[in-house]
Scaffold this active site. Structure first.
Site, PDB file in Angstrom:
ATOM      1  N   ARG A  83       0.836  -1.186   0.000  1.00  0.00           N
ATOM      2  CA  ARG A  83       0.000   0.000   0.000  1.00  0.00           C
ATOM      3  C   ARG A  83       0.880   1.248   0.000  1.00  0.00           C
ATOM      4  O   ARG A  83       1.988   1.242   0.514  1.00  0.00           O
ATOM      5  CB  ARG A  83      -0.920   0.014   1.233  1.00  0.00           C
ATOM      6  N   TYR A 222      -1.282  -3.330  -7.055  1.00  0.00           N
ATOM      7  CA  TYR A 222      -1.146  -4.101  -5.816  1.00  0.00           C
ATOM      8  C   TYR A 222      -2.459  -4.150  -5.022  1.00  0.00           C
ATOM      9  O   TYR A 222      -3.176  -3.154  -4.923  1.00  0.00           O
ATOM     10  CB  TYR A 222      -0.033  -3.492  -4.927  1.00  0.00           C
ATOM     11  N   GLY A 223      -2.699  -5.274  -4.374  1.00  0.00           N
ATOM     12  CA  GLY A 223      -3.878  -5.577  -3.543  1.00  0.00           C
ATOM     13  C   GLY A 223      -4.620  -4.388  -2.976  1.00  0.00           C
ATOM     14  O   GLY A 223      -5.617  -3.920  -3.537  1.00  0.00           O
ATOM     15  N   LYS A 231      -9.722  -2.531   1.281  1.00  0.00           N
ATOM     16  CA  LYS A 231      -9.466  -1.427   2.195  1.00  0.00           C
ATOM     17  C   LYS A 231     -10.234  -0.164   1.795  1.00  0.00           C
ATOM     18  O   LYS A 231     -10.729   0.568   2.648  1.00  0.00           O
ATOM     19  CB  LYS A 231      -7.969  -1.139   2.275  1.00  0.00           C
ATOM     20  N   HIS A 251     -10.672  -2.749  11.174  1.00  0.00           N
ATOM     21  CA  HIS A 251      -9.583  -3.594  10.669  1.00  0.00           C
ATOM     22  C   HIS A 251      -9.392  -4.747  11.653  1.00  0.00           C
ATOM     23  O   HIS A 251      -8.421  -4.776  12.415  1.00  0.00           O
ATOM     24  CB  HIS A 251      -8.320  -2.730  10.572  1.00  0.00           C
ATOM     25  N   SER A 273      -1.410  -3.839  10.189  1.00  0.00           N
ATOM     26  CA  SER A 273      -1.039  -4.706   9.073  1.00  0.00           C
ATOM     27  C   SER A 273       0.197  -5.530   9.420  1.00  0.00           C
ATOM     28  O   SER A 273       1.174  -5.000   9.970  1.00  0.00           O
ATOM     29  CB  SER A 273      -0.751  -3.855   7.841  1.00  0.00           C
ATOM     30  N   CYS A 275       0.612  -7.783  11.654  1.00  0.00           N
ATOM     31  CA  CYS A 275       0.863  -7.949  13.094  1.00  0.00           C
ATOM     32  C   CYS A 275       0.080  -9.108  13.691  1.00  0.00           C
ATOM     33  O   CYS A 275      -0.127  -9.158  14.910  1.00  0.00           O
ATOM     34  CB  CYS A 275       0.536  -6.667  13.836  1.00  0.00           C
ATOM     35  N   GLY A 276      -0.394 -10.032  12.869  1.00  0.00           N
ATOM     36  CA  GLY A 276      -0.898 -11.271  13.448  1.00  0.00           C
ATOM     37  C   GLY A 276      -2.392 -11.529  13.391  1.00  0.00           C
ATOM     38  O   GLY A 276      -2.856 -12.464  14.037  1.00  0.00           O
ATOM     39  N   ASP A 298      -9.453  -9.977   8.467  1.00  0.00           N
ATOM     40  CA  ASP A 298      -8.933  -8.629   8.185  1.00  0.00           C
ATOM     41  C   ASP A 298      -9.942  -7.507   8.460  1.00  0.00           C
ATOM     42  O   ASP A 298      -9.545  -6.431   8.870  1.00  0.00           O
ATOM     43  CB  ASP A 298      -8.466  -8.542   6.730  1.00  0.00           C
ATOM     44  N   ASN A 388       6.355  -8.529   1.956  1.00  0.00           N
ATOM     45  CA  ASN A 388       4.900  -8.321   1.898  1.00  0.00           C
ATOM     46  C   ASN A 388       4.261  -9.184   0.806  1.00  0.00           C
ATOM     47  O   ASN A 388       3.206  -8.855   0.275  1.00  0.00           O
ATOM     48  CB  ASN A 388       4.567  -6.842   1.667  1.00  0.00           C
ATOM     49  N   ARG A 390       2.046 -12.108  -0.773  1.00  0.00           N
ATOM     50  CA  ARG A 390       0.714 -12.469  -0.273  1.00  0.00           C
ATOM     51  C   ARG A 390       0.119 -13.640  -1.035  1.00  0.00           C
ATOM     52  O   ARG A 390       0.476 -13.906  -2.178  1.00  0.00           O
ATOM     53  CB  ARG A 390      -0.220 -11.272  -0.434  1.00  0.00           C
ATOM     54  N   PHE A 516       1.498 -17.532  18.482  1.00  0.00           N
ATOM     55  CA  PHE A 516       0.768 -18.466  17.606  1.00  0.00           C
ATOM     56  C   PHE A 516      -0.219 -19.312  18.418  1.00  0.00           C
ATOM     57  O   PHE A 516      -0.990 -18.737  19.189  1.00  0.00           O
ATOM     58  CB  PHE A 516       1.768 -19.283  16.785  1.00  0.00           C
ATOM     59  N   GLY A 517      -0.190 -20.663  18.291  1.00  0.00           N
ATOM     60  CA  GLY A 517      -1.170 -21.513  18.983  1.00  0.00           C
ATOM     61  C   GLY A 517      -1.196 -21.295  20.487  1.00  0.00           C
ATOM     62  O   GLY A 517      -2.239 -21.440  21.144  1.00  0.00           O
ATOM     63  N   ASN A 519      -1.126 -18.610  21.973  1.00  0.00           N
ATOM     64  CA  ASN A 519      -1.968 -17.466  22.323  1.00  0.00           C
ATOM     65  C   ASN A 519      -3.337 -17.923  22.827  1.00  0.00           C
ATOM     66  O   ASN A 519      -4.084 -17.131  23.412  1.00  0.00           O
ATOM     67  CB  ASN A 519      -2.117 -16.517  21.126  1.00  0.00           C
TER      68      ASN A 519
HETATM   69  P1  GTP Z   1      -2.581  -7.754   7.200  1.00  0.00           P
HETATM   70  O1  GTP Z   1      -3.080  -8.793   6.278  1.00  0.00           O
HETATM   71  O2  GTP Z   1      -1.423  -6.981   6.643  1.00  0.00           O
HETATM   72  O3  GTP Z   1      -3.628  -6.839   7.732  1.00  0.00           O
HETATM   73  O4  GTP Z   1      -1.875  -8.481   8.434  1.00  0.00           O
HETATM   74  P2  GTP Z   1      -2.235  -9.534   9.562  1.00  0.00           P
HETATM   75  O5  GTP Z   1      -2.443  -8.756  10.831  1.00  0.00           O
HETATM   76  O6  GTP Z   1      -3.285 -10.473   9.145  1.00  0.00           O
HETATM   77  O7  GTP Z   1      -0.859 -10.270   9.720  1.00  0.00           O
HETATM   78  P3  GTP Z   1      -0.461 -11.809   9.815  1.00  0.00           P
HETATM   79  O8  GTP Z   1      -1.361 -12.612  10.696  1.00  0.00           O
HETATM   80  O9  GTP Z   1      -0.285 -12.311   8.453  1.00  0.00           O
HETATM   81  O10 GTP Z   1       0.946 -11.707  10.575  1.00  0.00           O
HETATM   82  C1  GTP Z   1       2.062 -11.309   9.977  1.00  0.00           C
HETATM   83  C2  GTP Z   1       3.327 -11.600  10.747  1.00  0.00           C
HETATM   84  O11 GTP Z   1       3.177 -11.660  12.159  1.00  0.00           O
HETATM   85  C3  GTP Z   1       3.928 -12.913  10.323  1.00  0.00           C
HETATM   86  O12 GTP Z   1       5.281 -12.693  10.044  1.00  0.00           O
HETATM   87  C4  GTP Z   1       3.768 -13.791  11.526  1.00  0.00           C
HETATM   88  O13 GTP Z   1       4.782 -14.749  11.602  1.00  0.00           O
HETATM   89  C5  GTP Z   1       3.812 -12.808  12.680  1.00  0.00           C
HETATM   90  N1  GTP Z   1       3.049 -13.299  13.852  1.00  0.00           N
HETATM   91  C6  GTP Z   1       1.728 -13.592  13.879  1.00  0.00           C
HETATM   92  N2  GTP Z   1       1.348 -14.032  15.108  1.00  0.00           N
HETATM   93  C7  GTP Z   1       2.456 -14.007  15.873  1.00  0.00           C
HETATM   94  C8  GTP Z   1       2.717 -14.332  17.256  1.00  0.00           C
HETATM   95  O14 GTP Z   1       1.841 -14.742  18.006  1.00  0.00           O
HETATM   96  N3  GTP Z   1       4.001 -14.163  17.694  1.00  0.00           N
HETATM   97  C9  GTP Z   1       4.988 -13.700  16.889  1.00  0.00           C
HETATM   98  N4  GTP Z   1       6.199 -13.566  17.387  1.00  0.00           N
HETATM   99  N5  GTP Z   1       4.783 -13.408  15.579  1.00  0.00           N
HETATM  100  C10 GTP Z   1       3.545 -13.540  15.085  1.00  0.00           C
HETATM  101  C1  SPV Z   2      -2.995  -4.627   4.993  1.00  0.00           C
HETATM  102  O1  SPV Z   2      -2.013  -4.019   4.539  1.00  0.00           O
HETATM  103  O2  SPV Z   2      -3.490  -4.364   6.111  1.00  0.00           O
HETATM  104  C2  SPV Z   2      -3.583  -5.742   4.235  1.00  0.00           C
HETATM  105  C3  SPV Z   2      -3.144  -5.966   2.876  1.00  0.00           C
HETATM  106  O3  SPV Z   2      -4.454  -6.419   4.755  1.00  0.00           O
HETATM  107  S1  SPV Z   2      -3.848  -4.851   1.733  1.00  0.00           S
HETATM  108  O4  SPV Z   2      -5.117  -5.415   1.263  1.00  0.00           O
HETATM  109  O5  SPV Z   2      -2.931  -4.727   0.649  1.00  0.00           O
HETATM  110  O6  SPV Z   2      -4.118  -3.608   2.366  1.00  0.00           O
HETATM  111 MN    MN Z   3      -5.119  -5.654   6.722  1.00  0.00          MN
END
Ligand code: GTP
Ligand code: SPV
Ligand code: MN
Length: 609
Positions: A83, A222-223, A231, A251, A273, A275-276, A298, A388, A390, A516-517, A519
């Site tokens: 973005r 791009y997306g 978005k 979001h 974005s 951040c998990g 999302d 980034n 996807r 991850f799990g 959590n």
């Molecule tokens: P957008 O699609 O951009 O909105 O992002 P999203 O918030 O869905 O992000 P996503 O879940 O794909 O997480 C992206 C990154 O965060 C990856 O590199 C993951 O490995 C990392 N991540 C996710 N959950 C955890 C966690 O519990 N611990 C750590 N250390 N990293 C995490």
């Molecule tokens: C984000 O950046 O928060 C995404 C990917 O979920 S995009 O759809 O490109 O905004």
């Molecule tokens: Mn997003």
């Protein structure tokens, strides 16, 4: 070419008699001068034809049919990978309504500038018209849109990410309201000129006219810049609609957590974005007896039901997830979703057997074609996949979709989580003392920047409710909207609010919490707090879990690390105050009184500590 001779523009070629839509399609075709106009019907035949064309054009590579059925890889222009927030505009009539966080240009001026850019911008290309719906079509008030684009990649991706097809055209009828979403790559082809695999334009504009509920996007494929249902519509335009109409466009992921007693809890969570969100949305709990299902990763649209509870719907139809870091251990459900096929990957690497690979995926490939199309070996200095990169894959293929994911009624939310990436300061989980305190927590979320947008990765910025890049109006009005929703609701029925941080690090830089799990242990604590079944410690920043109140059975982490992940360090928080102060000064005079009160109370509690 005159409009009379643009094939496909005659009303007989259109699947609709919607007067305003036909007039708009004509206006845009006359402006952008495509070679032909095509209406997208979202069919398999259309998918097959467009993927074949894009493979021939070099935009897509067909992947190994045995390993990645009906799936394709796109490699973008290296300058069109995320973005572009610096080129994203909220063109409200008054500058104050865009607020201090958005770029603003007077709408008349912006329309003039962009009209010049669009003039002839589709020459040599096909102009596709995509009627789409955000959210279940069976809703009383389906949220319709039509995207006009000159990118076949966008047509394919929109079919995955949104509801497209004859039912949408039927829902449009002859005069139903729809959001106009105009997109051009800004790369016209003169006769005889060869195309490139990823056409785009260095001059990019991602523009929103919130009062007119219109989107104009130019220059990027791009997306988030080009799939305008996502978005641009479901967050920026929808947040403005939601402000006017008394609901929320956020979001957020939507997760269903099922306890050993088979009780279901719906949880929404906003993290910036990359951040998990996707990971938490598809969590595989590690604690015995607990299960999870997903409804979205999302975006959540939330409104109050007749029973006074807040109900969430996911407007999307697919996942557009971050590839790097996704693997069978961190997110097996995402892996299974994409491996079911019908997936478009963008900017990942390709293996010698024509499958995909990215950093963090299992396997130890010795040779790849990287996202830029170059040979790659483990000795290469650059990542094989763009950070980034996807995957775009149908939600219906996810093995843990909750059966109610497509229910127009939505699901009643019991907890809202806010979070971000913070190496220090922010504990693993904190419960807000009240709705207003929860809004304060959301308003002050800070997070280290990621590769999902331009900017320096790692820099901390305030990202209120993870909506900083997605607000369609003034951030102060937005925070007031959150406060007001709480004031007008029965607080006992409102979701409880929590602030989580999976990303805290020890002195040696390693993550203190395995994430991850695992959590799920935090989610269990949250559910037990909702049920009044567990304790926590009252701190200046809220009610924080204690190591004793968390279920740590079988967790392979030292007690010291857990304690450090949960610690509220007064010095760190006192350090945080000036930066919150600076952020609130930036928000300006519209900052809600309730938030100022919460800030004062935080300062008092910290100083008394
Ligand atoms: P957008 O699609 O951009 O909105 O992002 P999203 O918030 O869905 O992000 P996503 O879940 O794909 O997480 C992206 C990154 O965060 C990856 O590199 C993951 O490995 C990392 N991540 C996710 N959950 C955890 C966690 O519990 N611990 C750590 N250390 N990293 C995490
Ligand atoms: C984000 O950046 O928060 C995404 C990917 O979920 S995009 O759809 O490109 O905004
Ligand atoms: Mn997003």
């Amino acid at each position: 070419m005159t409009s009379a001779t643009i094939p496909g523009l005659d009303p007989d070629s259109a699947p609709t008699s919607h007067t305003e839509l036909l007039a708009w399609v004509r206006e845009i075709a006359e402006l952008t001068q495509p070679d032909r106009v095509e209406w997208s019907d979202g069919s398999d035949a259309e998918w097959d034809r467009l993927t074949t064309e894009l493979v021939a054009a070099g935009t897509l590579t067909k992947l190994n049919e045995d390993k990645a059925p009906n799936s394709f890889l796109a490699n973008s222009d290296p300058a069109d990978v995320a973005r572009v927030e610096s080129r994203t505009y909220i063109c409200s009539k008054r500058e104050v309504d865009a607020g201090p966080t958005n770029n603003w240009v007077d709408p008349t001026e912006m329309r003039a500038t962009m009209t010049d850019l669009y003039r002839g911008s589709m020459r040599g290309r096909t102009m596709y018209v995509i009627p789409f719906c955000m959210g279940p079509l069976g809703s009383d008030d389906p949220k319709l849109g039509v995207e006009i684009t000159d990118s076949a990649y966008v047509v394919l991706s929109m079919r995955v990410m949104t509801r497209v097809g004859p039912e949408v055209v039927a829902a449009l009828g002859e005069d139903r309201f729809f959001v106009k979403a105009l997109h051009s790559l800004g790369a016209p082809l003169e006769s005889g000129q060869d195309d490139v695999p990823w056409p785009c334009n260095p001059d990019k504009y991602i523009t929103h006219f919130p009062e007119d509920r219109e989107i104009w996007s130019f220059g990027s494929g791009y997306g988030g810049n080009a799939l305008l249902g996502k978005k641009c519509y479901s967050l920026r335009i929808a947040s403005a609609m939601a402000h006017d109409e008394g609901w929320l466009a956020e979001h957020m992921l939507i997760l269903k957590l099922i306890s050993p007693e088979e009780k279901a809890y719906y949880i929404a969570a906003a993290f910036p974005s990359a951040c998990g969100k996707t990971n938490l949305a598809m969590i595989q709990p590690t604690i015995p007896g607990w299960r999870a299902e997903t409804l979205g990763d999302d975006i959540a649209w939330m409104r109050f039901g007749d029973d006074g509870r807040l109900y969430a719907v996911n407007p999307e139809f697919g996942f557009f997830g971050v590839a790097p870091g996704t693997n069978y251990s961190s997110n097996p459900n995402a892996m299974k979703t994409m491996e079911a096929g019908n997936t478009i990957y963008t900017n990942v690497a390709r293996t010698d057997d024509n499958n995909v690979w990215w950093e963090g995926l299992e396997g130890d490939p010795q040779h790849l074609i990287d996202w830029r199309g170059n040979d790659w070996t483990p000795d290469s200095d650059t990542p094989a996949a763009h950070p980034n990169s996807r995957y775009c894959t149908p939600m219906s293929q996810c093995p843990i979709m909750a059966p109610e994911w497509d229910d127009p009624k939505g699901v009643p939310i019991s907890a809202i989580l806010f979070g971000g990436r913070r190496k220090t300061t922010v504990p693993l989980v904190t419960e807000a003392r009240s709705w207003q305190h929860g809004v304060f927590m959301g308003a002050t979320v800070g997070s280290e920047q990621t590769a999902a947008a331009e900017g320096t990765v790692g820099t901390i910025r305030r990202d209120p409710m993870a909506m900083l890049p997605f607000l369609g109006y003034n951030v102060g009005d937005y925070l007031n909207h959150w406060i007001d929703l709480g004031k007008n609701a029965d607080e006992s029925k409102l979701p409880k609010v929590f602030y989580v941080n999976w990303f805290r690090r020890g002195a040696d830089k390693r993550f203190l919490w395995p994430g991850f799990g695992e959590n799920s242990r935090v989610l269990k604590w949250i559910v037990e707090r909702i049920e009044g079944k567990t304790g926590g410690i009252d701190t200046p920043v809220g009610i924080v879990a204690t190591p004793e109140s968390l279920d740590l059975e079988g967790l392979d982490v030292s007690e010291a690390d857990v304690a450090e992940a949960l610690a509220v360090n007064t010095d760190e928080w006192l350090n945080e105050i000036p930066s919150i102060e600076e952020w609130f000064d930036f928000v300006g005079e519209k900052l809600p009184t309730g938030i100022k009160d919460e800030f004062d109370s935080l300062k008092q509690r910290l100083n008394a500590d």
